[in-house]
Enzyme design. Structure first.
Site, PDB file in Angstrom:
ATOM      1  N   TYR A   1       0.858  -1.186   0.000  1.00 47.19           N
ATOM      2  CA  TYR A   1       0.000   0.000   0.000  1.00 47.19           C
ATOM      3  C   TYR A   1       0.893   1.233   0.000  1.00 47.19           C
ATOM      4  CZ  TYR A   1      -3.882   3.061   1.428  1.00 47.19           C
ATOM      5  OH  TYR A   1      -4.840   4.043   1.492  1.00 47.19           O
TER       6      TYR A   1
ATOM      7  N   GLN B   1       1.346   4.832   0.159  1.00 45.72           N
ATOM      8  CA  GLN B   1       0.787   6.142   0.503  1.00 45.72           C
ATOM      9  C   GLN B   1       1.883   7.129   0.869  1.00 45.72           C
ATOM     10  OE1 GLN B   1      -2.967   6.715   2.735  1.00 45.72           O
ATOM     11  NE2 GLN B   1      -1.709   7.679   4.315  1.00 45.72           N
ATOM     12  N   THR B   2       2.624   6.852   1.932  1.00 45.02           N
ATOM     13  CA  THR B   2       3.619   7.785   2.445  1.00 45.02           C
ATOM     14  C   THR B   2       4.676   8.111   1.389  1.00 45.02           C
ATOM     15  OG1 THR B   2       3.299   6.934   4.667  1.00 45.02           O
ATOM     16  CG2 THR B   2       5.334   8.126   4.259  1.00 45.02           C
TER      17      THR B   2
ATOM     18  N   ARG C   1      12.919 -13.356  40.567  1.00 52.42           N
ATOM     19  CA  ARG C   1      14.133 -12.592  40.853  1.00 52.42           C
ATOM     20  C   ARG C   1      14.110 -12.134  42.310  1.00 52.42           C
ATOM     21  NH1 ARG C   1      19.370 -11.608  39.000  1.00 52.42           N
ATOM     22  NH2 ARG C   1      19.964  -9.435  39.311  1.00 52.42           N
TER      23      ARG C   1
ATOM     24  N   ARG D   1       4.312  -0.352  39.082  1.00 56.16           N
ATOM     25  CA  ARG D   1       4.583  -0.157  37.645  1.00 56.16           C
ATOM     26  C   ARG D   1       3.992  -1.268  36.786  1.00 56.16           C
ATOM     27  NH1 ARG D   1      10.870   0.262  37.137  1.00 56.16           N
ATOM     28  NH2 ARG D   1      10.851  -0.855  39.121  1.00 56.16           N
TER      29      ARG D   1
ATOM     30  N   GLY E   1      19.045  -5.151  34.882  1.00 55.89           N
ATOM     31  CA  GLY E   1      20.043  -5.288  33.823  1.00 55.89           C
ATOM     32  C   GLY E   1      19.738  -6.384  32.826  1.00 55.89           C
TER      33      GLY E   1
ATOM     34  N   GLU F   1       0.337   4.779   9.991  1.00 57.54           N
ATOM     35  CA  GLU F   1      -1.128   4.924   9.955  1.00 57.54           C
ATOM     36  C   GLU F   1      -1.586   6.204  10.640  1.00 57.54           C
ATOM     37  OE1 GLU F   1      -2.401   3.020   7.908  1.00 57.54           O
ATOM     38  OE2 GLU F   1      -0.621   1.761   7.828  1.00 57.54           O
TER      39      GLU F   1
END
Length: 674
Positions: free
Chosen positions: A143, A145-146, A317, A340, A408, A431
């Site tokens: 496609y 477009q860009t 851990r 988090r 890490g 998009e």
């Protein structure tokens, strides 16, 4: 003194214990996520087929370069297509297989962009000639477009398609360097055909704006580029992401195609060059809207992979202060970790459910458009713009949050999240750039607000239903108390008020807006919409067993609480929360509610992520293995590193040895002077 501990054995014990303490049935959660056991069984059947295929092996994926990655992707694509035919998979089953593989393949653009646009906007004649070949992969599509000089601003694309009535052809042309098609997935080496977005130029020279045209790019005999077309790969992407995908460029030098190759389901050119206008000028948004709709559930399942790895690893851990048993504390039990990670589980569940709802809504829209009804197009377009921004921005942020929570080892390619992040990162740009799409959400909201002001009795669409709160001479704002944070309905109502007041404030200050208004306002509007959808998800939990319903209610409640926390600036700005000189912090109740909710979710965290049913083969992560033996798996994978297969040190004689010898010689001379 801390007791001696076999860490490798303890990791397996820790993950087993985490599963044992869960109060939810993992299979119930799994069936919920898959919208029914039959869908899960279908998923499992397809995965079992894929796992037996050597070509899908992932063990050396991290060690190959771009050319090797591309050739591997083509081999995967070939075998996947063979399996599709062998097992007579439906489109949905093939899509499921690709999701399980989680490989960035050139064929993806054929499936998610080329085919849907072809089917949705191709004329009956074009479909009759090409559809069987398209759907059976006899040609590979992309496609286009860009362009090099323009992306999201489709109206300013430079590529032209000039109609020549004498020959009944269009002439596709790239008039400048910046008109070069750029970033197009599968264009670099793979695609045989492309759907080209180009400005339609009538015989008299009138520019009718962007339209879609089918252009053959490469020979079907030897795959060489056709005359007048220059194309290639644009090179490696940031962070090595999507290495197997041949994002490409193309330039057209007066390439001619037949008149029938215009996608003319909604607009067309007559033989003598007369333009027949579409019923709705936004009909061409359909292809991009389809992709945006599919991005929501993709974001949810991408997050599912990342958070499954992070939850399992932080569960096994151990680091820092001792726990009640004298062992180092599990990382997941630290507030800074669970605060988090647990909301990421909630967002993955929400996005997966939201994706199903949105895909269904888009399918309904397609049926309406086929019947000539474009009344819902503007609303769905604005909704998808907002959702695309929200889910892609959130997923990029959450993947990095999950990786960093792993310390890490999270930076190792063997952890698996780094690859997920690098491959997903461009979703915030393709998009429609997220910052540009925010503006489209705001324009639609302002239009709805103005309509409400001029016609208060006019019914509101679902996406703008929050504006109902502004009806009347003096709408009553909610009273916020400690109990507000315990009630999901109250939080949803508060988030709707935030959106309504944000729009009202923008309408009143539109002549002199601040620099970040589009981003803040679009976020408020979209989060209000999603909150109402979460409310519906909560209402639908009654059919589940009590323990499962309770766990999901806590999870969705956590989602709403964390959205409210991120909205605190707005809540204070619009007077929904007030802070008196002597009064305690009004946000403290919210943050304590988040902590309490996290502590309710925490015992179920492993079970909730196990419910995603991501096998070790699918997940491909040393730190996310199901049995918890992360250190042994990391050690095993390190032995596969090509540098470890070489005797000695590559480059030692020509580079490292002379440097070391000269360094020692200099040091010796300096000592001799003393």
């Amino acid at each position: 003194m801390a007791p001696l501990l076999n860490l490798s054995a303890q990791t397996a014990i820790d993950l087993k214990d985490a599963r044992a303490q869960a109060a939810v049935d993992q299979q119930t959660m799994r069936d919920y996520l898959f919208a029914g056991r039959h869908n899960w069984e279908n998923y499992e059947r397809i995965e079992n087929i894929l796992r037996k295929e050597p070509v899908f092996d992932k063990s050396h994926r991290a060690f190959i370069g771009r050319v090797g990655a591309y050739k591997r992707a083509l081999a995967i694509t070939k075998r996947l297509t063979e399996l599709q035919r062998l097992h007579e998979w439906t489109k949905a089953e093939t899509s499921q297989a690709m999701s399980i593989l989680s490989e960035v393949l050139p064929i993806l653009l054929h499936d998610v962009a080329f085919e849907p646009v072809f089917l949705g906007q191709g004329s009956s004649d074009l479909l009759e000639e090409y559809w069987d070949t398209v759907t059976h992969k006899g040609i590979q599509g992309c496609y286009l477009q860009t362009e090099l000089g323009h992306g999201t601003n489709v109206a300013r694309l430079e590529t032209t398609a000039t109609y020549l009535p004498n020959t009944q052809q269009f002439e596709i042309h790239s008039p400048s360097l910046t008109s070069t098609k750029w970033w197009i997935g599968a264009l670099g080496k793979t695609a045989t055909h492309g759907i080209v977005q180009a400005k339609l130029i009538l015989p008299g020279g009138k520019d009718m704006g962007p339209h879609l045209f089918l252009v053959q790019l490469r020979s079907l005999e030897d795959h060489t580029l056709l005359p007048g077309i220059i194309a290639g790969d644009i090179g490696p992407k940031a962070g090595g992401g999507s290495a197997a995908l041949d994002n490409g460029y193309a330039r057209f030098d007066h390439v001619r195609i037949p008149r029938k190759n215009m996608f003319s389901k909604f607009a067309e050119i007559t033989e003598d060059g007369q333009y027949i206008r579409p019923a709705n000028p936004k009909h061409s948004f359909g292809g991009m809207m389809y992709i945006r709709a599919s991005m929501i559930s993709t974001a949810g399942w991408t997050l599912a992979r990342g958070i499954t790895i992070a939850i399992r690893y932080t569960t096994v851990r151990r680091q820092g202060e001792p726990d009640a048993n004298g062992l180092e504390r599990q990382v997941i039990t630290y507030p800074s970790t669970y605060y988090r990670l647990l909301p990421i589980i909630s967002r993955s569940y929400v996005f997966i459910g939201l994706g199903r709802q949105t895909t269904k809504a888009f399918s309904t829209l397609g049926e309406r458009i086929d019947e000539g009804d474009f009344s819902y197009l503007a609303e769905i377009h604005a909704t998808l713009c907002g959702l695309k921004v929200l889910v892609s921005t959130t997923t990029v942020r959450d993947l990095e949050t999950a990786r960093r929570a792993m310390g890490g080892h999270g930076y190792s390619a063997f952890a698996g999240i780094g690859r997920l992040y690098a491959d997903y990162l461009p979703a915030v740009t393709y998009e429609g750039d997220n910052f540009v799409l925010d503006g489209q959400v705001v324009r639609a909201a302002l239009k709805s607000y103005n309509l409400l002001s001029s016609a208060p009795d006019r019914p509101l669409a679902s996406y703008s239903n929050y504006l109902r709160l502004l009806k009347g001479d003096s709408p009553k704002r909610p009273m916020i108390s400690e109990s507000t944070w315990q009630d999901p309905r109250a939080i949803i109502h508060l988030l709707e008020w935030r959106a309504a007041l944000a729009v009202q404030n923008y309408a009143q200050t539109a002549d002199d807006p601040d620099a970040s208004i589009n981003q803040r306002l679009a976020k408020a509007i979209t989060e209000a919409f999603v909150a109402t959808q979460v409310g519906e998800m909560i209402a639908d939990l009654n059919s589940l067993p009590q323990s499962g319903a309770r766990a999901l209610r806590d999870l969705y409640h956590l989602y709403l609480l964390t959205v409210a926390e991120e909205a605190l600036v707005d809540l204070f700005s619009f007077g929904l929360l007030r802070h008196g000189a002597e009064a305690p912090d009004p946000a403290r109740g919210l943050r304590l509610a988040i902590k309490a909710n996290c502590l309710r979710v925490l015992p179920n965290a492993v079970a909730l992520t196990d419910a995603f049913s991501l096998s070790d083969w699918t997940l491909d992560s040393a730190l996310g293995v199901f049995d918890g033996r992360v250190y042994e798996e990391l050690w095993r994978r390190v032995q596969l590193e090509p540098l470890n297969q070489v005797d000695g040190t590559p480059g030692y004689e020509e580079s490292l040895k002379p440097m070391l010898l000269e360094g020692r010689a200099i040091a010796s001379r300096l000592k001799s002077r003393l």
